[in-house]
Scaffold this active site. Sequence first.
Site, mmCIF file in Angstrom:
data_model
loop_
_atom_site.group_PDB
_atom_site.id
_atom_site.type_symbol
_atom_site.label_atom_id
_atom_site.label_comp_id
_atom_site.label_asym_id
_atom_site.label_seq_id
_atom_site.Cartn_x
_atom_site.Cartn_y
_atom_site.Cartn_z
ATOM 1 N N ASP A 165 36.944 27.927 -30.368
ATOM 2 C CA ASP A 165 36.165 28.906 -31.404
ATOM 3 C C ASP A 165 36.217 28.478 -32.694
ATOM 4 O O ASP A 165 35.725 28.285 -33.731
ATOM 5 C CB ASP A 165 36.005 29.979 -31.067
ATOM 6 C CG ASP A 165 35.414 30.616 -29.673
ATOM 7 O OD1 ASP A 165 34.520 29.674 -29.165
ATOM 8 O OD2 ASP A 165 35.808 31.393 -29.225
ATOM 9 N N CYS B 148 -14.730 36.530 6.085
ATOM 10 C CA CYS B 148 -13.380 37.090 6.681
ATOM 11 C C CYS B 148 -12.599 37.122 5.334
ATOM 12 O O CYS B 148 -12.346 36.222 4.790
ATOM 13 C CB CYS B 148 -12.714 36.229 7.681
ATOM 14 S SG CYS B 148 -11.014 36.714 8.007
ATOM 15 N N LYS C 276 21.841 13.084 -2.669
ATOM 16 C CA LYS C 276 20.731 13.833 -3.085
ATOM 17 C C LYS C 276 21.200 15.249 -3.427
ATOM 18 O O LYS C 276 21.555 15.941 -2.571
ATOM 19 C CB LYS C 276 19.546 13.864 -2.154
ATOM 20 C CG LYS C 276 18.244 14.489 -2.431
ATOM 21 C CD LYS C 276 17.234 14.318 -1.424
ATOM 22 C CE LYS C 276 16.196 15.047 -1.862
ATOM 23 N NZ LYS C 276 16.151 16.250 -2.236
ATOM 24 N N GLN D 79 9.703 12.362 -2.849
ATOM 25 C CA GLN D 79 10.382 11.372 -2.002
ATOM 26 C C GLN D 79 9.873 11.533 -0.425
ATOM 27 O O GLN D 79 9.749 12.623 0.016
ATOM 28 C CB GLN D 79 11.910 11.687 -1.995
ATOM 29 C CG GLN D 79 12.572 11.418 -3.386
ATOM 30 C CD GLN D 79 12.758 9.890 -3.787
ATOM 31 O OE1 GLN D 79 12.653 9.227 -2.818
ATOM 32 N NE2 GLN D 79 13.315 9.881 -4.893
#
Length: 648
Positions: free
Chosen positions: A34, A419, A110, A80
């Site tokens: 910081d 319906c 993956k 894919q």
Amino acid sequence: MTKEEYDLNIEKLISWANAYYVFDNPIATDEEYDKLARLCLAYEQENPKLSHPNSPNKRVGGIVLDGFIKASHLSRMWSQEDVFNTQELEDWIKRASKVNTNLEFFCQPKFDGASLNLIYENGILKQAITRGDGTVGEDVTNNAKTIFSIPLEIEEKSLIEIRGEVVIKKADFEKINIERAKNGEQLFANPRNAAAGSLRQLDSNITAKRKLFFNVWGIGQNSLEHKKYSQIMEYIYSLGFERPQMQTLASNIEEIESLYHKFISIRNDFEMMLDGMVIKIDDIETQEELGYTVKFPRWSCAYKFPAVEKTTKLKAITLQVGRTGIITPVAEVEPTLIDGSTVSRATLHNFDEIERLDLKINDEVIIIKSGDIIPKITKVFFERRKGDEITISRPTSCPTCNSEVLDEGTMIKCQNLDCPSRVVNSIIYFASKNCMNIDGLGNKIVEQLFNEKKIYDILDIYSLKYEDLQDLEGFKEKKINNLLNAIENTKGSELHRVINALGIEHIGEVASKQICLEFGLDVINKDYDSLIALDGFGEQMANSFIEFMRVNKNLVEKLISIINPKVEIKKEVSENPFKNKTVVITGTMSKSRGEIKSMLEDLGAKVSSSVSKKTDYVIFGEDAGSKYDKAIELGVKLLTEEEMNSLF
């Protein structure tokens, strides 16, 4: 602080930030970080033109949005093709080998996260877009800039899309959930949900705190000239992106299988969630020849990990009525944790499947789940039955409207067009992302509007007014205006999107495009003979389309008059040497294969990926290879690029 001191301090800050955010191995205290960041920030504020392009101070959150705007990808983000076993992998390789028998495969892990597309122009990160429907996603640029593994500036100056998966490391996911539990917040089900939710935070401060990680898996639009996909990826990593572990080339199915099983053996030890291995044809020319289906590239597949199995108990069967009236049984099971998410329902497809399994309520069963695949029941433990099992009967009436059903064996249908379940599901389908894409008109909202008698069919969507919605639960001014704007924005959509959104049985996106291109607005008046004459249009498709129009033609005509859709005009091709000819392209030329293919197709040619006796021309450039040899063998006419140009 001098410019030289500033640059050195920034390099130190970047090193500290990467150690913390990317490698999870802090080499500086928060206080040290910081303090140095504030010193650098002071210099940047005094000398804005001298600030470092990748300064960590540029990543700090602070922007709070009202909502995300839609943004278009420069080139489509494809899905894919999934393969689940050796046989399916062999079949995929066999299909690819028709174009090139000497294949190499680029294999990479993956990752299970949220897909993101980064657009760089003149080396600057201009935009970050979520996958969305593959064509249009959401602009999350402010949030992406808080992710330390995404460079804000790269050395490649051409316009390029760099794509990858945003993930959260397992250890960070656990920390987030511990914090959420302390704060009384709902826990994330798994790291994938946490990553997706963090990426879509309206407050970028929250995203900045989540330690998201970006794994590159590919590119979209680009002007790179590498001949191998592996070379492209190496170049992308050299621009400042992290290289995933266990990424390699394979020459045959045995090497692919070996790597796949290594992934399976270490997946639980991997610091991020994996759900398979991606396999891509390495040769770019072969990729271009293979091309794409409607959904995915033919040159790439995802070899998914084996499904995870768990034992649970069947508690009940729920009947669902789809938009076409098909009644589907859904298994309600005791909630079971599988692969990071709690499963309480499983698909049963149809009642034939129930009979095949000899499934009864209260049976103990095996349920499997793999990645995005819907959980399903695969086995019943007959030996564990206690005598309190209940036989599951085929329905004789619709569970929603109580009409008598038509039992066709595999399919049981409610034939009542009015319906409520059929109507609601047809509206949901119409508004869905892959159809008219009406943002804000999801399942629950459609059900609410239908139950409140605000809409009765698709047409009623376009009659909704502010006053119809203002008194409904959950509807505030902003939500109402967003929904009405989303509905208005569908006007002027392409005709094929409207036809596809009607949800006609057996008529999907490809068929909708085909008939709309052929017939335009007159498509709704076409007879059986006109439809069946189209290439690939079967009897079942033609009959389904004609029956739908017979029953719903009045509704469709009104819908078209409201939406006023764009009609793509079929180009009339004038006579030329390539009209109705089959052409094969091979070798390297001055223009890209895609450009030449597009030019030839505009002239009415069919561009094929393989040479046969039916081929009219083989157009060749440098390094033509086996297709050139095959053309000579079969006596097919050969054209150089110059000869091709002279015929245009």
